[in-house]
Scaffold this motif. Structure first.
Motif, PDB file in Angstrom:
ATOM      1  N   GLY A  81       0.825  -1.205   0.000  1.00  0.00           N
ATOM      2  CA  GLY A  81       0.000   0.000   0.000  1.00  0.00           C
ATOM      3  C   GLY A  81       0.859   1.255   0.000  1.00  0.00           C
ATOM      4  O   GLY A  81       0.494   2.268  -0.585  1.00  0.00           O
TER       5      GLY A  81
ATOM      6  N   GLN B 166       1.691   2.659  -3.333  1.00  0.00           N
ATOM      7  CA  GLN B 166       0.585   3.407  -3.940  1.00  0.00           C
ATOM      8  C   GLN B 166       0.504   4.813  -3.344  1.00  0.00           C
ATOM      9  O   GLN B 166       0.404   5.795  -4.065  1.00  0.00           O
ATOM     10  CB  GLN B 166      -0.735   2.646  -3.701  1.00  0.00           C
ATOM     11  CG  GLN B 166      -2.005   3.419  -3.948  1.00  0.00           C
ATOM     12  CD  GLN B 166      -2.224   3.766  -5.403  1.00  0.00           C
ATOM     13  OE1 GLN B 166      -1.721   3.109  -6.290  1.00  0.00           O
ATOM     14  NE2 GLN B 166      -2.966   4.820  -5.648  1.00  0.00           N
ATOM     15  N   ALA B 167       0.505   4.885  -2.032  1.00  0.00           N
ATOM     16  CA  ALA B 167       0.327   6.162  -1.335  1.00  0.00           C
ATOM     17  C   ALA B 167       1.137   6.114  -0.039  1.00  0.00           C
ATOM     18  O   ALA B 167       0.621   5.732   1.008  1.00  0.00           O
ATOM     19  CB  ALA B 167      -1.149   6.400  -1.046  1.00  0.00           C
TER      20      ALA B 167
ATOM     21  N   CYS C 143      -0.083   8.331   3.165  1.00  0.00           N
ATOM     22  CA  CYS C 143      -1.378   7.817   3.625  1.00  0.00           C
ATOM     23  C   CYS C 143      -1.193   6.447   4.276  1.00  0.00           C
ATOM     24  O   CYS C 143      -1.743   6.187   5.343  1.00  0.00           O
ATOM     25  CB  CYS C 143      -2.351   7.735   2.459  1.00  0.00           C
ATOM     26  SG  CYS C 143      -3.953   7.031   2.890  1.00  0.00           S
ATOM     27  N   SER C 144      -0.407   5.586   3.664  1.00  0.00           N
ATOM     28  CA  SER C 144      -0.191   4.248   4.211  1.00  0.00           C
ATOM     29  C   SER C 144       0.560   4.309   5.537  1.00  0.00           C
ATOM     30  O   SER C 144       0.253   3.554   6.459  1.00  0.00           O
ATOM     31  CB  SER C 144       0.559   3.373   3.213  1.00  0.00           C
ATOM     32  OG  SER C 144      -0.269   3.082   2.115  1.00  0.00           O
TER      33      SER C 144
ATOM     34  N   ASN D  52      -5.394   0.935  -0.220  1.00  0.00           N
ATOM     35  CA  ASN D  52      -4.212   1.365  -0.986  1.00  0.00           C
ATOM     36  C   ASN D  52      -3.580   0.200  -1.740  1.00  0.00           C
ATOM     37  O   ASN D  52      -3.145   0.357  -2.883  1.00  0.00           O
ATOM     38  CB  ASN D  52      -3.178   2.013  -0.058  1.00  0.00           C
ATOM     39  CG  ASN D  52      -3.549   3.422   0.318  1.00  0.00           C
ATOM     40  OD1 ASN D  52      -4.322   4.076  -0.369  1.00  0.00           O
ATOM     41  ND2 ASN D  52      -3.021   3.891   1.425  1.00  0.00           N
TER      42      ASN D  52
END
Length: 154
Positions: free
Chosen positions: A89, A92-93, A96-97, A139
């Motif tokens: 995840g 991906q981000a 945020c993760s 994510n």
């Protein structure tokens, strides 16, 4: 398509094959190690307090020890899923993760504190941590979908 090529295709902000802010993901993962060591220490202290010798996993006479032991065991049961979702995840981000990972770990601490009180129902105080795990799952699913789409175009 090679793995890093697929990652490069879905995340244009890469540095040397990893997202620019992936260091936050690494720190969140390190936080997981710290939480694990804290919980293991709590089990060790509970072993001394309640006289539960190795290799005995659970006590026949101390519900409170069993709750401390179970809170750590539950963390270990979920750790592989947490680390997998955090690592992927995070591609991906990353920010945020990492935040989702921190929320999950705070939930695990609250879970362990509640459970270790001797009242298993108090473990639910840490249920908010699953919001963080859900964010990591989302994510990771987004990354998987983007990688599949990027691979289909070649």
């Amino acid at each position: 398509m090679r793995f890093l090529d697929a990652i490069n295709a879905v995340n244009p902000h890469l540095q040397n094959g990893l997202p620019k802010d992936y260091g936050w993901v690494v720190l969140a993962g390190t936080g997981g190690f710290v939480v694990n060591m804290h919980l293991a220490r709590q089990v060790g202290l509970a072993r001394k307090k309640f006289g539960v010798e190795y290799p005995t996993m659970y006590s026949d006479s101390s519900k409170e020890f069993n709750c401390v032991q179970r809170s750590h065991q539950n963390y270990l049961e979920n750790a592989p899923f947490f680390y997998f979702l955090l690592a992927f995840g995070g591609l991906q981000a990353p920010r945020c993760s990492a935040a989702c990972g921190a929320l999950y770990l705070l939930g695990r601490i609250a879970y362990a504190r509640g459970y270790s009180s001797g009242d298993p129902k108090k473990r639910m105080r840490g249920a908010f941590g699953y919001i963080g795990l859900l964010g990591l799952l989302i994510n990771t699913l987004l990354l998987g979908g983007r990688m599949i789409r990027a691979g289909c175009g070649k």
